[in-house]
Structures are given as structure tokens and as C-alpha cells.
Design a protein around this motif. Structure first.
Motif, PDB file in Angstrom:
ATOM      1  N   UNK A 156      -1.778  38.000   6.394  1.00  0.00           N
ATOM      2  CA  UNK A 156      -0.369  38.261   6.712  1.00  0.00           C
ATOM      3  C   UNK A 156      -0.098  37.859   8.165  1.00  0.00           C
ATOM      4  N   UNK A 157       1.111  37.374   8.471  1.00  0.00           N
ATOM      5  CA  UNK A 157       1.424  36.926   9.833  1.00  0.00           C
ATOM      6  C   UNK A 157       1.707  38.102  10.764  1.00  0.00           C
ATOM      7  N   UNK A 158       0.655  38.756  11.253  1.00  0.00           N
ATOM      8  CA  UNK A 158       0.790  39.962  12.075  1.00  0.00           C
ATOM      9  C   UNK A 158       1.608  39.715  13.350  1.00  0.00           C
ATOM     10  N   UNK A 159       1.338  38.652  14.145  1.00  0.00           N
ATOM     11  CA  UNK A 159       2.144  38.448  15.363  1.00  0.00           C
ATOM     12  C   UNK A 159       3.630  38.286  15.075  1.00  0.00           C
ATOM     13  N   UNK A 160       3.968  37.560  13.998  1.00  0.00           N
ATOM     14  CA  UNK A 160       5.382  37.379  13.642  1.00  0.00           C
ATOM     15  C   UNK A 160       6.021  38.713  13.272  1.00  0.00           C
ATOM     16  N   UNK A 161       5.290  39.574  12.576  1.00  0.00           N
ATOM     17  CA  UNK A 161       5.808  40.899  12.227  1.00  0.00           C
ATOM     18  C   UNK A 161       6.084  41.726  13.478  1.00  0.00           C
ATOM     19  N   UNK A 162       5.178  41.660  14.449  1.00  0.00           N
ATOM     20  CA  UNK A 162       5.358  42.424  15.677  1.00  0.00           C
ATOM     21  C   UNK A 162       6.580  41.942  16.458  1.00  0.00           C
ATOM     22  N   UNK A 163       6.809  40.640  16.490  1.00  0.00           N
ATOM     23  CA  UNK A 163       7.974  40.092  17.188  1.00  0.00           C
ATOM     24  C   UNK A 163       9.261  40.577  16.528  1.00  0.00           C
ATOM     25  N   UNK A 164       9.315  40.563  15.192  1.00  0.00           N
ATOM     26  CA  UNK A 164      10.503  41.034  14.472  1.00  0.00           C
ATOM     27  C   UNK A 164      10.785  42.508  14.776  1.00  0.00           C
ATOM     28  N   UNK A 165       9.739  43.325  14.809  1.00  0.00           N
ATOM     29  CA  UNK A 165       9.926  44.756  15.081  1.00  0.00           C
ATOM     30  C   UNK A 165      10.426  44.978  16.505  1.00  0.00           C
ATOM     31  N   UNK A 166       9.864  44.238  17.477  1.00  0.00           N
ATOM     32  CA  UNK A 166      10.278  44.404  18.867  1.00  0.00           C
ATOM     33  C   UNK A 166      11.744  44.008  19.055  1.00  0.00           C
ATOM     34  N   UNK A 167      12.155  42.875  18.465  1.00  0.00           N
ATOM     35  CA  UNK A 167      13.549  42.429  18.582  1.00  0.00           C
ATOM     36  C   UNK A 167      14.497  43.444  17.948  1.00  0.00           C
ATOM     37  N   UNK A 168      14.085  44.060  16.843  1.00  0.00           N
ATOM     38  CA  UNK A 168      14.925  45.060  16.175  1.00  0.00           C
ATOM     39  C   UNK A 168      15.107  46.295  17.042  1.00  0.00           C
ATOM     40  N   UNK A 169      14.050  46.732  17.694  1.00  0.00           N
ATOM     41  CA  UNK A 169      14.144  47.905  18.564  1.00  0.00           C
ATOM     42  C   UNK A 169      15.132  47.662  19.703  1.00  0.00           C
ATOM     43  N   UNK A 170      15.167  46.452  20.234  1.00  0.00           N
ATOM     44  CA  UNK A 170      16.094  46.140  21.326  1.00  0.00           C
ATOM     45  C   UNK A 170      17.534  46.138  20.822  1.00  0.00           C
ATOM     46  N   UNK A 171      17.780  45.471  19.678  1.00  0.00           N
ATOM     47  CA  UNK A 171      19.136  45.391  19.116  1.00  0.00           C
ATOM     48  C   UNK A 171      19.656  46.778  18.752  1.00  0.00           C
ATOM     49  N   UNK A 172      18.755  47.652  18.313  1.00  0.00           N
ATOM     50  CA  UNK A 172      19.149  48.979  17.851  1.00  0.00           C
ATOM     51  C   UNK A 172      19.835  49.802  18.939  1.00  0.00           C
ATOM     52  N   UNK A 173      19.558  49.481  20.186  1.00  0.00           N
ATOM     53  CA  UNK A 173      20.124  50.248  21.301  1.00  0.00           C
ATOM     54  C   UNK A 173      21.472  49.707  21.749  1.00  0.00           C
ATOM     55  N   UNK A 174      21.979  48.661  21.076  1.00  0.00           N
ATOM     56  CA  UNK A 174      23.212  47.996  21.507  1.00  0.00           C
ATOM     57  C   UNK A 174      24.252  48.093  20.387  1.00  0.00           C
ATOM     58  N   UNK A 175      25.422  48.651  20.671  1.00  0.00           N
ATOM     59  CA  UNK A 175      26.558  48.595  19.751  1.00  0.00           C
ATOM     60  C   UNK A 175      26.491  49.592  18.612  1.00  0.00           C
ATOM     61  N   UNK A 176      27.645  49.812  17.963  1.00  0.00           N
ATOM     62  CA  UNK A 176      27.722  50.702  16.804  1.00  0.00           C
ATOM     63  C   UNK A 176      27.507  49.902  15.529  1.00  0.00           C
ATOM     64  N   UNK A 177      27.357  50.608  14.423  1.00  0.00           N
ATOM     65  CA  UNK A 177      26.955  49.978  13.169  1.00  0.00           C
ATOM     66  C   UNK A 177      27.953  48.931  12.695  1.00  0.00           C
ATOM     67  N   UNK A 178      29.258  49.246  12.712  1.00  0.00           N
ATOM     68  CA  UNK A 178      30.245  48.325  12.131  1.00  0.00           C
ATOM     69  C   UNK A 178      30.463  47.093  13.010  1.00  0.00           C
TER      70      UNK A 178
END
Length: 477
Positions: free
Chosen positions: A318-340
Motif C-alpha cells: 500500500x502507498x503509505x507515504x501518499x496516505x500520510x500526505x493525504x491525512x496531513x493535508x486534510x488536517x490543515x483544511x479542517x481548521x479553515x472555514x465552515x462546512x457549507x
């Protein structure tokens, strides 16, 4: 960005040494992506990615912009129809260009490296991290809603929990269904489509794992034809169920639509709804991570992302480094803006990329008319999709210029990154040594190596391969 140099190459050989000991006595086991996704699993990937969180949050956004129950239901049906048109186009592209990576692979093949890189750049920075963030926030909101029944769950609590997961039938009568409490403008209708389209996003995700699909020339289109109509049916009748249990005002004032629906109908068993939604969104996160990490993997394999992301685990493949990059980018986006706002943001970029990919289908028909196509759709299908696509983008840009403008600016920031990281080959030695060191460190940390050969080329049916070679030879002549 491309290539690993000597130090990283030695690290790859050292890391692979353990992996090559595994396998049959006759020879080492090959470290590569496995073709293990059959028709049932393929349908599960599409349905699981589509039915994640959208149906639990988009109904409020669609109803808010349409101004009536009847028009909202029409938007949902049309959203399924547009997704079906797009999926037919992607079915042709998927069997004509049988590579993992979906939109990115097709755009790179047809329009060249810069266009493909910009699509990859927007997907890695915007589309998939934002979608994952919205699903994770939906998960946390529904889990916390029973704890905070009369108010919006606290901001910090919902973010922390998101990170952990990575009988009112009168409303449906014609006279009431089209009783507008506001007159929607064309811009409002475009935004309603964007909200609804988020719920349908994921219909193209099977194209990202084509190389892991058993007999993709048959199972890819079959899975699409089974899944899209089924999801459209489920979404339409789920919204009908919402409107039979709640008035439009109750739905618009609800912080968690499915929880309010459960409280109306299930009484003491209303706890079933937040648990069910949490399970659905958690499964959706798993599906998004599975497919989005394959996009990073495909981009790195083409040299458009750091080579570490093209490596897979020596044991689990499984592409472990690619998975880690996706998770890190998601954590950053999660702190910006409301859901809609995030939904409008990602839906605009999604549709922009879909349209460019389907334009590529028409261009490929013109550039390579004799290439072997197991599926060939009528040209009216991509033209109809593109007409709707142009309407949606123009009026979305008019209605939400800031949100859409920021998305376009982020995409264009990929241009200098492409020329510095990909196009510029003769980098200083110090830069190459730094890249090699980081790659070597990443390989040791994640225990990953380069895949040994491509499954798409090696396991392609001989008859299909011979037809493809013959048509490509005819093209060159």
C-alpha cells in the motif's frame, strides 16, 4: 522532484532485501499493486464513496438555495442524471487509457504534463483534503449532536473528534411542493447544484484504481452502470423521506438533518440515526483515503510529485507515504472555514476538473480516431455534460466570486511549482542531495520501495494489447 539518486536507490535495495525473501520457492515475490478488486468490490467503492456524508448535509444547502421542496427534489434527480452522463464519459476514458490516477492520468495523456500537474495540484491541495475534511466534520457533528441537542456542537470538540476518525406528507403535494418562500435566481440554482453535486462526488473514483481492478475493460463500466442509478434512487427517496417527516423550516433550522429525522420518527430509538451516520461517514473517509492516495501515487510515478510518494510498503503493498500526505493535508483544511463554504469550494473545483477531463475525451477522439475503444459513447453525451458544466461554472463564479476565485488562484499557483519542480531538470547538487536524503529517510521510516513493474501493462490481455499496439502503429503512420 523526480527520481531518487544513489543514496535513496541504495536504501530502496536494502529495504527491498527483506521483501524479496518472501514468496514461492521458485523465486522472489514481486512487490507491486495487486489486482484484487472485483465487480462487487468495485460497486462498493463507488457507492461507498458517494454515500458518505453528502446526503446528510447537502439537503439543507439544496433546499436553502432552491426555495421550495419540489425544486429541491428536481435538483437531486438532475444531479444524478448529470453524474450518469459524466460517468459514461469516464467509462470510455477508463477503458481507452487503462491507468490508475483517473482524471489526472487522462488529462496528462491528452493535454500534456502542465495540464495534468495543475489538475493533480488542485486535487492534492483542494479537492480531496476538503472532501475528507467535510466528511470528518459531518462524522463529529452527528456524534456530538445528541450531547448538544439544542445548540451547535462546540468548535473545538467537533474538530478534535474529526481528527480522531479520519409524518408530514402534505409538503409533497404539488401545491405545497412548489410553494416558494423565496424566488431563486439563476445563481441560487447554480449554488444548489453545487451543494447537490457534493453529495454525488465520488462517481469517478473507481477510475483512480484501474490498475488494481480485475478485468477493468468489463468491470469498470459495469460497476458505473450499476452504482450511479442506484445512488440516484436512494438519494431521491431519502429526501422524500426527510420532507415527509419535517417541514422545510424544520429542515433548514436543523444542525443535523438525519438526527432531527430520527427524533421525529424513532422516538426513544433516535440514537440509531447518529450512530448510522457516523458509521457511514467513517466508511466514506476510508474510501476517500484509499482512492486519493492512489492519485498521489500515480502523480509521483509520473514524476509530478516527490518520488517517495510512488513507493509502496514491502509487506502490505500500500502507498503509505501518499496516505500520510493525504491525512496531513486534510488536517490543515479542517481548521479553515465552515462546512457549507467548504462544499461550495470543493464542488466548484471538482466540476472544473470534470469538465476539462471530458473535453479531453473529445480532443482524444480528434487526435487518435483509430485508437482501440472497448466503449464509445455518443458525442451528444459529453456535449450535453459540457453545456451544463459551462452554465454551472459561470453562474457559480458570479454568485460566489470570492470562494471560486480563491480556488482558481490556488490552481494557478501550481504553474511556477511545475516549472521549478518538474520542468527544471538540472537542479543544483545541494538540492538533489537534500531530496535524496529526505527520500532515503522516508523509505526507512515507512519501510517502502518502488513497485516492481506495472500491473496494467503486464497483466493486460494479449488480444487487447495487440489491438492497442496495432492502432497506435496505424496512428503513427
Amino acid at each position: 522532484m523526480r527520481g531518487v539518486g544513489g543514496g535513496a536507490g541504495r536504501a530502496a535495495r536494502v529495504a527491498m532485501a527483506g521483501g524479496e525473501q518472501r514468496g514461492a520457492p521458485g523465486g522472489p515475490e514481486r512487490v507491486a499493486l495487486k489486482k484484487e478488486i472485483g465487480l462487487v468490490s468495485a460497486c462498493a467503492i463507488i457507492i461507498g464513496n458517494i454515500i458518505g456524508s453528502g446526503i446528510f448535509i447537502s439537503p439543507k444547502g439544496v433546499l436553502e438555495h432552491t426555495g421550495s421542496v419540489g425544486l429541491a427534489l428536481i435538483i437531486w434527480v438532475l444531479g444524478g442524471g448529470v453524474s450518469a452522463l459524466g460517468s459514461l464519459c469516464y467509462a470510455e476514458l477508463g477503458v481507452t487509457i487503462p491507468k490508475s490516477g483517473g482524471d489526472y492520468s487522462y488529462v496528462t495523456e491528452i493535454f500534456g504534463g502542465l495540464a495534468g500537474f495543475l489538475l493533480l495540484w488542485s486535487a492534492v491541495l483542494i479537492m480531496y483534503p476538503t472532501s475528507l475534511a467535510v466528511i470528518a466534520l459531518t462524522f463529529s457533528n452527528y456524534v456530538l449532536q445528541p450531547v448538544f441537542p439544542n445548540c451547535i456542537p462546540p468548535y473545538n470538540a467537533s474538530r478534535i473528534l474529526s481528527m480522531v476518525c479520519l409524518r408530514n406528507y402534505e409538503e409533497l403535494t404539488p401545491s405545497n411542493a412548489f410553494n416558494f418562500w423565496m424566488t431563486p435566481s439563476v445563481g441560487h440554482l447554480a449554488l444548489a447544484f453545487l451543494q447537490g453535486s457534493f453529495a454525488f462526488s465520488g462517481w469517478n473514483f473507481l477510475n483512480y484504481v484501474t490498475e488494481e481492478l480485475v478485468d477493468p475493460r468489463r468491470n469498470l463500466p459495469r460497476a458505473i452502470f450499476i452504482s450511479i442509478p442506484l445512488v440516484t434512487f436512494v438519494y431521491t427517496f431519502t429526501n422524500i423521506a426527510y420532507f415527509t417527516a419535517m417541514s422545510p423550516q424544520e429542515l433548514l433550522s436543523s444542525n443535523a438533518v438525519a438526527v432531527t429525522f430520527g427524533e421525529k420518527l424513532l422516538g426513544y430509538f433516535s440514537w440509531v440515526m447518529p450512530v448510522s451516520v457516523a458509521l457511514s461517514t467513517f466508511g466514506g473517509i476510508n474510501g476517500y483515503l484509499f482512492t486519493s492516495s492512489r492519485l498521489c501515487f500515480s502523480g509521483a510515478r509520473e514524476g509530478h510529485l516527490p518520488s517517495l510518494l510512488a513507493m509502496i510498503h514491502v509487506k502490505h503493498c500500500t502507498p503509505i507515504p501518499a496516505l500520510l500526505v493525504c491525512c496531513l493535508a486534510t488536517l490543515i483544511i479542517m481548521l479553515v472555514g465552515d462546512t457549507y463554504t467548504l462544499i461550495n469550494y470543493v464542488s466548484f473545483i471538482n466540476y472544473l476538473c470534470y469538465g476539462v477531463t471530458i473535453i479531453g475525451l473529445i480532443v482524444l477522439r480528434w487526435k487518435k480516431p483509430k485508437i482501440f475503444r472497448p466503449i464509445k459513447v455518443n458525442l451528444l453525451i459529453p456535449i450535453t455534460y459540457l453545456a451544463f458544466w459551462a452554465f454551472l461554472l459561470i453562474f457559480s463564479l458570479y454568485s460566489e466570486p470570492v470562494v471560486c476565485g480563491i480556488g482558481l488562484i490556488i490552481i494557478l499557483t501550481g504553474v511556477p511549482v511545475f516549472f521549478l519542480g518538474v520542468y527544471w531538470r538540472n537542479k543544483p547538487k545541494c538540492v538533489n542531495r537534500l531530496i535524496e536524503s529526505v527520500t532515503c529517510w522516508g523509505q526507512k521510516l515507512c519501510f517502502v520501495v518502488y513497485p516492481q513493474g506495472g500491473v496494467a501493462e503486464e497483466e493486460e490481455a494479449p488480444s487487447a494489447r495487440s489491438r492497442r499496439q496495432a492502432t497506435e502503429t496505424a496512428e503513427t503512420k
